[in-house]
Design a protein around this motif. Structure first.
Motif, PDB file in Angstrom:
ATOM      1  N   MET A   1       0.838  -1.200   0.000  1.00  0.00           N
ATOM      2  CA  MET A   1       0.000   0.000   0.000  1.00  0.00           C
ATOM      3  C   MET A   1       0.876   1.254   0.000  1.00  0.00           C
ATOM      4  O   MET A   1       0.589   2.225  -0.709  1.00  0.00           O
ATOM      5  CB  MET A   1      -0.926  -0.036   1.224  1.00  0.00           C
ATOM      6  CG  MET A   1      -1.953   1.072   1.263  1.00  0.00           C
ATOM      7  SD  MET A   1      -2.990   1.142  -0.218  1.00  0.00           S
ATOM      8  CE  MET A   1      -4.216  -0.112   0.153  1.00  0.00           C
ATOM      9  N   ALA A   2       1.974   1.223   0.782  1.00  0.00           N
ATOM     10  CA  ALA A   2       2.857   2.386   0.844  1.00  0.00           C
ATOM     11  C   ALA A   2       3.478   2.650  -0.531  1.00  0.00           C
ATOM     12  O   ALA A   2       3.590   3.801  -0.969  1.00  0.00           O
ATOM     13  CB  ALA A   2       3.938   2.158   1.892  1.00  0.00           C
ATOM     14  N   ALA A   3       3.863   1.580  -1.245  1.00  0.00           N
ATOM     15  CA  ALA A   3       4.442   1.743  -2.581  1.00  0.00           C
ATOM     16  C   ALA A   3       3.423   2.391  -3.512  1.00  0.00           C
ATOM     17  O   ALA A   3       3.745   3.290  -4.295  1.00  0.00           O
ATOM     18  CB  ALA A   3       4.894   0.396  -3.127  1.00  0.00           C
ATOM     19  N   ARG A   4       2.172   1.953  -3.402  1.00  0.00           N
ATOM     20  CA  ARG A   4       1.116   2.552  -4.225  1.00  0.00           C
ATOM     21  C   ARG A   4       0.963   4.032  -3.908  1.00  0.00           C
ATOM     22  O   ARG A   4       0.881   4.874  -4.799  1.00  0.00           O
ATOM     23  CB  ARG A   4      -0.210   1.827  -3.956  1.00  0.00           C
ATOM     24  CG  ARG A   4      -1.417   2.480  -4.605  1.00  0.00           C
ATOM     25  CD  ARG A   4      -2.685   2.204  -3.811  1.00  0.00           C
ATOM     26  NE  ARG A   4      -3.811   2.937  -4.374  1.00  0.00           N
ATOM     27  CZ  ARG A   4      -4.146   4.166  -4.026  1.00  0.00           C
ATOM     28  NH1 ARG A   4      -3.437   4.816  -3.133  1.00  0.00           N
ATOM     29  NH2 ARG A   4      -5.195   4.761  -4.586  1.00  0.00           N
ATOM     30  N   ASN A   5       0.929   4.353  -2.616  1.00  0.00           N
ATOM     31  CA  ASN A   5       0.746   5.749  -2.216  1.00  0.00           C
ATOM     32  C   ASN A   5       1.895   6.625  -2.696  1.00  0.00           C
ATOM     33  O   ASN A   5       1.706   7.808  -2.952  1.00  0.00           O
ATOM     34  CB  ASN A   5       0.597   5.849  -0.699  1.00  0.00           C
ATOM     35  CG  ASN A   5      -0.733   5.276  -0.223  1.00  0.00           C
ATOM     36  OD1 ASN A   5      -1.635   5.045  -1.039  1.00  0.00           O
ATOM     37  ND2 ASN A   5      -0.845   5.027   1.072  1.00  0.00           N
TER      38      ASN A   5
END
Lengths: 308, 510
Positions: free
Chosen positions: B455-459
């Motif tokens: 999720m952090a990579a997406r954000n």
């Protein structure tokens, strides 16, 4: 045709005769290897087993005077070598291909060593059945002099085909070869199944060897096998682990092997050694046509180390 | 059988494991665990990976011999020396990995499983008997079909039928629904539930899906690190309470909230076609666009071409046809292109697909950059010190549990192998991330950490393609959901608007 000269018909006749005579060792070794490989193990040592079988058959036939005792001895020798292969492969982290290569060298070496005194004497040979009695063409009669072992081998192929489907042992061998996890989950010992399959494979390969020394060419010397054992192992792959296809493949190879001598007999002498290489060229060609780096072989037992 | 001893019970019976302790060397896999499965009940066994669930059932089935403890079958103490003894008592187990022989037919597999396979099988007679047997059973399977040709759901039914065919009345199911669609899972478990209610069967099911526990089980036993953590009636428990009992006091990584909108197209697939190992078409002309700052989830039952698609993207398999573009440039999965476009990969089975097992954790973490400064000078002289310093930093940052950076990576647990791969793939800037079943078989802590990282990579603006067999994972993480069936994309929806029954139907190919 009254003078017995049949001209170029010699070639197909010789190929037919070759298909029958030369194919027998191929047939026995490939059927044996077929059983072993269907159980999930590859035994490359069958070349050594073949030569040991040839030597022991010749020795026992000479000593006892009965060629059939020789055949039995060859089978037992083969089964023992098979047990040795399976026994070593039962140890953890042992590679069956490497063990097979070692046993191939061991078998041939031991046979040459023990067979030294057998080069001189003549042993009683296996009888043949004359299926060409109705013809007065000598070449045809020669081609149709068929050994009983060949007939046994021909009968064995459909029997094995049937046995793989409908007998308890056939199903167990296939289970061990397709999924050792499944076999273990059912409470069967995979190692024991493979031991037996490798012994039966060795038994048949030994008998294939006895044909070499007791029928065709029918003597014992160190150049007896020209790699029939190892070629037969490749035949099994080519035949997609199907005993019936093993039969046809063996006949094709036997015929190809007879091509060189047949052409020579009608006067085609140029490229004699090239024609002698026909079986090997055939092997290569078939492998190249039927194999692809992008897919696994269809019909290959899933547990086989070479296809996994 | 000893004369005078009663035969194994013919209906459902219970099994109790009392004070089970199992020691492997210094490791205590089970510590005084108790399990009581009442006759005619559907019992769930919950626990994280490594909690001792498998060890416990293997002790019951006779694969392991417990260091201490007793097994009662139908109220009588039994010494179960091997699986054959367990089978004779009417105990059967359905394994997580199928134990059917793929190259054989369903009928051959069923007959083969018997203890008394006749020396020569009379197929016409056996087929007739199998058909009469099937007529009595709640679910059907095609007897003449090869197992490799039937769907995963049918295989699972076949495994269960095999146990019933062998007249086993106590079934242990090891994560039986992990390869099924939700609808298939409900069908199979529902039918088993009916048989339990009728008193024909007792079931002990290992699972980690609370939904199934709540819907089908009567009672539950929860293990944690080899100890009994809790037990009770399902009706009196909530999924939250069970989860807390399972993980104990451990802190889970908190997943960052979804922020930011999708940007430009980053990864574009156009009519990709790929073959499987047998040479059949596995990926059938699929097209897909993944934009920056977006997670696209690919759902589907295992074996519908997802693996081959990921292999094409990872450079492990050549596409037969089609084009892949990354940020507008053609992409052929070369190392140079991966570096230029900051591509990261989390393949399934990371130990096999993303690591060299015999090499150290530090070496494995350095794979992407090992021939660049600071790891190498001049492109060939490796600086071992730099490897170790970088690895130490990442081991701390990603909480990789390893004794030293020099330990071979194959010695690590599955969760820690995946953490090391995560450290390598997500440790620097990421523009495109391709992940395939990244959490398969991992414990809660690892799963939470991996989900948070994705999720952090997406954000941060990465385009993420997430291929997973776990529908819950996809629903939780992805912005957009695509269903793959027989090598094609058959359904697409925004995850927030996706209809679960619709998704399940497409996964099953209807």
């Amino acid at each position: 045709m009254a003078d017995g000269s049949i001209g170029l018909w010699t070639v197909p006749l010789a190929v037919l005769g070759g298909a029958i005579r030369v194919s027998t060792p191929f047939l026995f070794v490939s059927l044996g290897e077929c059983i072993t490989e269907r159980s999930g193990r590859i035994n490359l040592g069958l070349e050594g087993t073949l030569v040991m079988g040839a030597m022991s058959a010749y020795g026992i036939s000479y000593l006892s005077g009965s060629p059939w005792l020789g055949v039995l001895a060859a089978g037992i020798t083969g089964a023992l070598l098979g047990a040795l292969h399976a026994g070593i492969c039962s140890l953890p982290r042992v590679n069956d291909v490497a063990v097979g290569i070692a046993l191939m060298l061991f078998g041939t070496g031991l046979a040459f060593y023990l067979g030294k005194p057998l080069i001189e004497p003549t042993a009683p040979r296996l009888p043949a059945i004359d299926f060409g009695w109705w013809s007065d063409i000598p070449q045809l009669r020669a081609a149709l002099r068929v050994n009983v072992l060949f007939l046994i081998g021909v009968a064995l192929a459909p029997i094995l085909y049937w046995a793989f489907r409908t007998t308890r042992w056939g199903l167990l061998i296939r289970t061990a070869g397709e999924s050792s996890d499944a076999a273990r989950a059912m409470g069967h010992s995979v190692l024991l199944i493979r031991l037996r399959a490798t012994m039966v494979g060795g038994f048949l390969a030994g008998i294939g060897g006895s044909f070499l020394s007791l029928f065709y060419p029918g003597s014992w010397n160190e150049g007896l096998s020209s790699g029939q054992g190892i070629t037969a192992v490749a035949l099994v792959i080519f035949a997609r682990w199907d005993p019936l296809l093993c039969l046809w493949a063996s006949l094709a190879f036997g015929g190809a092997a007879a091509l060189g001598p047949a052409l020579q007999s009608v006067g085609v002498t140029s490229g004699y050694h090239l024609f002698n290489a026909a079986p090997y060229i055939l092997t290569l060609a078939i492998m190249i046509i039927t194999c692809s780096p992008k897919r696994t072989l269809t019909g290959a037992p899933a547990e086989l180390s070479i296809t996994r | 059988m000893i004369i005078g001893e009663p035969p194994p019970p013919s209906g459902a019976f219970g099994v109790d494991a009392i004070a089970m302790t199992m020691r492997f060397g210094d490791f205590l896999a089970l510590d005084n665990v108790e399990l009581k499965v009442r006759p005619g009940s559907f019992h769930a066994l919950l626990g994280e990976n490594g909690a001792g669930k498998s060890t416990l059932v293997k002790c019951i089935m006779g694969y392991y011999h417990a260091t201490e403890g007793d097994i009662l079958v139908g109220g009588r103490e039994q010494a179960i020396a091997n699986p054959k003894d367990a089978h004779a008592l009417g105990l059967g187990m359905v394994y997580q990995h199928f134990t059917l022989v793929p190259a054989m037919t369903v009928a051959e597999n069923l007959v083969l499983a018997r203890d008394d396979v006749p020396a020569v099988v009379n197929w016409p007679k056996e087929m007739k008997e199998l058909e009469t047997f099937l007529a009595r059973m709640p679910f059907k399977v095609p007897l003449g079909a090869k197992v490799s040709d039937i769907s995963a759901g049918e295989r699972q039914k076949c495994e269960i039928l095999k146990q019933l065919y062998l007249k086993r009345h106590f079934l242990i199911l090891d994560e039986p629904t992990s390869v099924l669609t939700p609808a298939e899972a409900d069908e199979v478990l529902g039918m088993l539930r009916d048989m339990v209610v009728k008193g024909e069967l007792t079931i002990l099911m290992i699972t980690h899906k609370f939904r199934e526990v709540m819907a089908f089980a009567d009672e539950v036993t929860i293990l944690r690190r080899g100890k009994l953590a809790g037990a009770g009636k399902v009706a009196e428990l909530t999924p939250d309470a069970m989860a807390r009992t399972m993980i104990g006091a451990e802190e889970l990584t908190v997943q960052p909230p979804r922020t930011g909108e999708a940007g430009q197209a980053r990864l574009e697939l156009e009519k990709i076609r790929a073959l499987d190992d047998a040479g059949a078409i596995a990926v059938h002309d699929v097209s897909l666009t993944v934009r920056a700052g977006e997670i696209v989830g690919i759902a589907g039952v295992s074996g519908n071409g997802q693996r081959q698609l990921v292999e094409v993207l990872a450079g492990q398999r050549e596409a037969e046809d089609g084009e892949i573009r990354v940020a507008g440039d053609p992409y052929h999965a070369s190392r140079e292109e991966m570096r230029r476009h900051k591509m990261s990969l989390l393949p399934e089975e990371p130990l096999k697909n993303a690591c060299v097992g015999g090499m150290s954790v530090a070496d494995n973490i350095a794979f992407r950059e090992f021939d660049r400064a600071p790891f190498a000078s001049g492109g060939w002289w490796l600086n071992r010190g730099a490897f170790r310093d970088d690895a130490k930093k990442k081991i701390g940052q990603y909480k990789i549990k390893t004794r030293t950076p020099d330990t071979p990576i194959s010695a690590l647990s599955g969760g820690n192998v995946q953490r090391a791969v995560l450290a390598r793939e997500l440790g620097s800037e990421v523009e495109v991330l391709i992940a395939a079943n990244p959490c398969f078989g991992l414990d809660f802590a690892a799963v939470a950490q991996i989900h948070a990282e994705i999720m952090a990579a997406r954000n941060r603006g990465a385009a993420v393609l997430l291929v997973s067999e776990d529908l819950d994972e996809l629903l939780e993480l992805s912005d957009r959901l695509v269903v793959m069936f027989h090598g094609e994309f058959v359904y697409e929806a925004r995850t927030s608007e996706a209809d679960l029954t619709e998704v399940g139907r497409h996964m099953a190919g209807h």
